[in-house]
Structures are given as C-alpha cells and as structure tokens.
Design an enzyme around this catalytic site. Sequence first.
Site, PDB file in Angstrom:
ATOM      1  N   PRO A   1       0.832  -1.210   0.000  1.00  0.00           N
ATOM      2  CA  PRO A   1       0.000   0.000   0.000  1.00  0.00           C
ATOM      3  C   PRO A   1       0.868   1.261   0.000  1.00  0.00           C
ATOM      4  O   PRO A   1       1.722   1.429   0.872  1.00  0.00           O
ATOM      5  CB  PRO A   1      -0.776  -0.126   1.315  1.00  0.00           C
TER       6      PRO A   1
ATOM      7  N   ALA B   1       0.570   5.665  -0.777  1.00  0.00           N
ATOM      8  CA  ALA B   1      -0.432   6.734  -0.853  1.00  0.00           C
ATOM      9  C   ALA B   1      -0.396   7.442  -2.209  1.00  0.00           C
ATOM     10  O   ALA B   1       0.614   7.428  -2.910  1.00  0.00           O
ATOM     11  CB  ALA B   1      -0.164   7.741   0.264  1.00  0.00           C
TER      12      ALA B   1
ATOM     13  N   GLN C   1      -5.643  -1.500   3.106  1.00  0.00           N
ATOM     14  CA  GLN C   1      -4.774  -1.088   4.226  1.00  0.00           C
ATOM     15  C   GLN C   1      -5.531  -0.091   5.076  1.00  0.00           C
ATOM     16  O   GLN C   1      -6.169   0.826   4.557  1.00  0.00           O
ATOM     17  CB  GLN C   1      -3.479  -0.474   3.688  1.00  0.00           C
TER      18      GLN C   1
ATOM     19  N   TYR D   1      -5.683   2.568   8.461  1.00  0.00           N
ATOM     20  CA  TYR D   1      -5.232   3.307   9.633  1.00  0.00           C
ATOM     21  C   TYR D   1      -6.447   3.464  10.540  1.00  0.00           C
ATOM     22  O   TYR D   1      -7.537   3.758  10.048  1.00  0.00           O
ATOM     23  CB  TYR D   1      -4.726   4.702   9.248  1.00  0.00           C
TER      24      TYR D   1
ATOM     25  N   THR E   1      -2.043  -1.165   9.609  1.00  0.00           N
ATOM     26  CA  THR E   1      -0.674  -0.658   9.727  1.00  0.00           C
ATOM     27  C   THR E   1      -0.434  -0.225  11.171  1.00  0.00           C
ATOM     28  O   THR E   1      -1.119   0.654  11.691  1.00  0.00           O
ATOM     29  CB  THR E   1      -0.449   0.509   8.746  1.00  0.00           C
TER      30      THR E   1
ATOM     31  N   SER F   1       7.763  -5.157   8.314  1.00  0.00           N
ATOM     32  CA  SER F   1       7.919  -3.931   7.526  1.00  0.00           C
ATOM     33  C   SER F   1       8.408  -2.815   8.434  1.00  0.00           C
ATOM     34  O   SER F   1       8.075  -2.783   9.622  1.00  0.00           O
ATOM     35  CB  SER F   1       6.552  -3.535   6.930  1.00  0.00           C
TER      36      SER F   1
ATOM     37  N   HIS G   1       7.941   0.237   6.984  1.00  0.00           N
ATOM     38  CA  HIS G   1       7.269   1.292   6.228  1.00  0.00           C
ATOM     39  C   HIS G   1       8.215   1.865   5.152  1.00  0.00           C
ATOM     40  O   HIS G   1       8.200   3.059   4.866  1.00  0.00           O
ATOM     41  CB  HIS G   1       6.805   2.399   7.180  1.00  0.00           C
TER      42      HIS G   1
ATOM     43  N   ARG H   1      10.325   4.844   6.285  1.00  0.00           N
ATOM     44  CA  ARG H   1       9.663   6.154   6.357  1.00  0.00           C
ATOM     45  C   ARG H   1       9.150   6.485   7.746  1.00  0.00           C
ATOM     46  O   ARG H   1       8.602   7.555   7.967  1.00  0.00           O
ATOM     47  CB  ARG H   1       8.499   6.202   5.359  1.00  0.00           C
TER      48      ARG H   1
ATOM     49  N   ASP I   1       8.145  -6.649   3.513  1.00  0.00           N
ATOM     50  CA  ASP I   1       8.413  -5.649   2.472  1.00  0.00           C
ATOM     51  C   ASP I   1       9.549  -4.737   2.908  1.00  0.00           C
ATOM     52  O   ASP I   1       9.977  -4.734   4.064  1.00  0.00           O
ATOM     53  CB  ASP I   1       7.158  -4.860   2.073  1.00  0.00           C
TER      54      ASP I   1
ATOM     55  N   ARG J   1       7.997   1.038  -3.835  1.00  0.00           N
ATOM     56  CA  ARG J   1       8.529   1.994  -4.806  1.00  0.00           C
ATOM     57  C   ARG J   1       8.659   1.441  -6.218  1.00  0.00           C
ATOM     58  O   ARG J   1       8.370   2.169  -7.178  1.00  0.00           O
ATOM     59  CB  ARG J   1       9.843   2.581  -4.299  1.00  0.00           C
TER      60      ARG J   1
HETATM   61  C1  FNR Z   1       4.280   3.948   1.741  1.00  0.00           C
HETATM   62  N1  FNR Z   1       3.926   2.969   2.671  1.00  0.00           N
HETATM   63  C2  FNR Z   1       2.650   2.960   3.203  1.00  0.00           C
HETATM   64  N2  FNR Z   1       2.264   1.981   4.066  1.00  0.00           N
HETATM   65  C3  FNR Z   1       1.002   1.943   4.554  1.00  0.00           C
HETATM   66  O1  FNR Z   1       0.694   1.040   5.318  1.00  0.00           O
HETATM   67  N3  FNR Z   1       0.103   2.904   4.186  1.00  0.00           N
HETATM   68  C4  FNR Z   1       0.388   3.907   3.329  1.00  0.00           C
HETATM   69  O2  FNR Z   1      -0.448   4.741   2.999  1.00  0.00           O
HETATM   70  C5  FNR Z   1       1.725   3.974   2.839  1.00  0.00           C
HETATM   71  N4  FNR Z   1       2.114   4.994   2.012  1.00  0.00           N
HETATM   72  C6  FNR Z   1       3.350   4.973   1.432  1.00  0.00           C
HETATM   73  C7  FNR Z   1       3.686   5.957   0.509  1.00  0.00           C
HETATM   74  C8  FNR Z   1       4.904   5.904  -0.151  1.00  0.00           C
HETATM   75  C9  FNR Z   1       5.239   6.950  -1.173  1.00  0.00           C
HETATM   76  C10 FNR Z   1       5.824   4.851   0.139  1.00  0.00           C
HETATM   77  C11 FNR Z   1       7.144   4.746  -0.581  1.00  0.00           C
HETATM   78  C12 FNR Z   1       5.513   3.908   1.082  1.00  0.00           C
HETATM   79  C13 FNR Z   1       4.863   1.857   2.994  1.00  0.00           C
HETATM   80  C14 FNR Z   1       4.713   0.704   2.010  1.00  0.00           C
HETATM   81  O3  FNR Z   1       3.506   0.014   2.203  1.00  0.00           O
HETATM   82  C15 FNR Z   1       5.824  -0.339   2.133  1.00  0.00           C
HETATM   83  O4  FNR Z   1       5.966  -0.712   3.484  1.00  0.00           O
HETATM   84  C16 FNR Z   1       7.169   0.140   1.614  1.00  0.00           C
HETATM   85  O5  FNR Z   1       7.014   0.999   0.521  1.00  0.00           O
HETATM   86  C17 FNR Z   1       7.999  -1.076   1.191  1.00  0.00           C
HETATM   87  O6  FNR Z   1       9.278  -0.691   0.858  1.00  0.00           O
HETATM   88  P1  FNR Z   1       9.792  -0.462  -0.668  1.00  0.00           P
HETATM   89  O7  FNR Z   1       9.363  -1.660  -1.505  1.00  0.00           O
HETATM   90  O8  FNR Z   1       9.194   0.815  -1.135  1.00  0.00           O
HETATM   91  O9  FNR Z   1      11.258  -0.393  -0.460  1.00  0.00           O
END
Ligand code: FNR
Length: 345
Positions: A75, A77, A124, A126, A152, A237, A239, A242, A270, A294
């Site tokens: 997931p 955004a 997903q 929140y 999450t 994960s 995230h 992030r 992930d 990504r």
């Molecule tokens: C995310 N991720 C994320 N996770 C989630 O649970 N809800 C969300 O809305 C988001 N939004 C989000 C935006 C962006 C721009 C990124 C890059 C990531 C985290 C995502 O689900 C996941 O954990 C990571 O992106 C996995 O890592 P890689 O594959 O991007 O390295």
Amino acid sequence: MLPYEALEAEARARLPEAVFDYYAGGAGDEATLVDNTAAWTRVRLRPRVLRDVSSVRTATELLGTPLASPVLVAPTAFHSLGHPEGELATARGTREAGSLLVLSSRASRKVEDVAAVAGPWWLQVYVFKDRGLTRALVQRAVASGARALVLTGDTPVVGRKRRDRGDAELPLPEEDFLANLEGLTRRELAEQASDATFVDIHWLRDLSGLPVLVKGVLRSDDARECLRHGASGLIVSNHGGRQLDGAVSTADALPEVVEAVDNAVPVLVDGGVRTGRDVLRALALGARAVLVGRPVLWGLATGGADGVRGVLDALREDTVRALALAGVSDVSAVGPDLVAPNRPR
Ligand code: FNR
C-alpha cells in the site's frame, strides 16, 4: 545500471521533483531506507546443483487467493501524483500480472472505482482517532469486495522525512487527497494520527468479517501479541524506512518474526525487495510472500497500468531465474537450507 535503478532514473526524469522525493524518501537520515536494500544483499545463498529446473513454478496461494507469484503490491499513498489514472492504473496492471493490490487508506481514487477494475485486493487501514472514519471506509471496502484488511501498526505519528516539502508542495487536488475520507480537511487529516492498539485487530475483524493482517511488525514479542489478538497474518515492515529511522532492516528482522510465529499464520515482508534474488532470499528466510512499494510507483509513473504490469512481470521472471539458478523448480519448495548460516555482516 541495474534494471531497478534504470526504472527509478526514468521515473525521476518524468516526475516533478517534489513528487519523486515524496515517493523515494525516507525518514531522518534515511539509514533504514538504505539498509533495507543492503540487508537483502547480505543474505548469502546456498544454491543446489544438477536439479531439473526446465520448468519453474512461481504460482502460489495466500489466504485462499491464487497468485501468479509471491510478489504483492504494497500500500502506498496518492497514486494520482504518479499517473493521471492513479490507483485505477495500478489496479489494472496488478490484476493483469496476476498479483494482489493492497490499497492504501490514502488512495487518491475511490475504493469503489478501484475495486471495479481490480483483481484480488486488500484494504490497508489506519485507525483514525475519529473511528467513524475508519468504520465507514472499512464498510465500503467490504461492500466492494476487499478480501482482507491490513492494519498498519507502525504509524502512531508520521515519521519526519527530510526530503519532505509539506503537502502544499505536492500537486494533489483536494478531492484526490481525501478521495476516501470525505468530510475532512487536509489539516484535520494531518491531525488524525493513527490510534490503533492490539485490541483493534479484533475490532476490525468483527467489523468486517475479514482476515486482518498486521503490517509493521519487527519483533518476536509483538508478533506473538498480534497472534494472541487474532491476526491472520503479519507483514514484517519498517514502512519502507519512512517511520522510525534507525529501525532494523526487514531482512534482519524477518527470521525473529518467522520463528515466533512458528507457521501459525503467513508472514510477509516488504522493504527494499528489488530483484528475484531478493524474493528468493525472503522466502528462504521464511516469508510466504513479499510486497513491493517503490518499484510499482516507478512502473506507474513511467507507463501507467502497463508499467505496473511490466514491473511485476519482470520481478516474476527474475524470480524464475533466481529459482532455477538455486536449483529449485517450485516456490513452495524454497526452504531455510538455501541460506548460508552465519551471514557475513
Ligand atoms: C508507503 N507505505 C505505506 N504503508 C502503509 O501502510 N500505508 C500507506 O499509505 C503507505 N504509504 C506509502 C507511501 C509511499 C510513497 C511509500 C514509498 C511507502 C509503505 C509501504 O507500504 C511499504 O511498506 C514500503 O514501501 C515497502 O518498501 P519499498 O518496496 O518501497 O522499499
């Protein structure tokens, strides 16, 4: 240049700088972001020789859903920042690749519209302080055919990203920002930090009648607590680097969680999965499947639905190659023997 790096470079050239930085960036010093990819390459493999790998199967099944390969879409955004069709394109590309989409609560297209063009998908979630918001979204997802919820757990507050320029810099119209959370303003949403604790696993299960997976687990004690509260799966994960910078990489956290879960439910992972070798490593360390964030955003930005499909197909083909080179003809046969003990650090 590796294919992933070429794809990222192409996406970077196409996207406004603020959007690229929003997608690519991590929290703090980006130590965890960097370590996520590096940690997979530290996992050393023990390939088998002289096995018949003339045909290699990647097809698998997860919570009753058949999949072309053990690679799902994480997931993320606001896909309309990457492509005008937003999550509609992601959903189509994912379906065409035989994969499963985990749709973000912060999607920029309405759940019902995405569901209409999607293959199998999960929502997903929140748990917003205003629970009515979460309840309404979950009920809409159930009515639209979501097969599971992904809670999450790692976002009690939003991590500070140093490349972040603030929402005002993102070219995102108000209706895309709040596509599934009507009646809020941007400021109100920013204040709606997640309010979830373990008991919300049950709350979401009762509310939806769906299996609930918990995303963001990095520790054995948390894994056990999730199981005690009725989780149907866990996603290791951080995230995508992030949230808490300095958090352990997911490749390093995975074995601890797998051991604690002891096959009771599927464990997914992930963060930094970029190649078929990484998929193989994750499975060998005990994951049932991986998710990619990504890479899918770069596919979306460079080619819409076709780009998303292309990324997922390429990862599947790369997984076939990695399996063949490891002497394994079926993903279900990947086991811990394929990982060398005492991994060098
Ligand atoms: C995310 N991720 C994320 N996770 C989630 O649970 N809800 C969300 O809305 C988001 N939004 C989000 C935006 C962006 C721009 C990124 C890059 C990531 C985290 C995502 O689900 C996941 O954990 C990571 O992106 C996995 O890592 P890689 O594959 O991007 O390295």
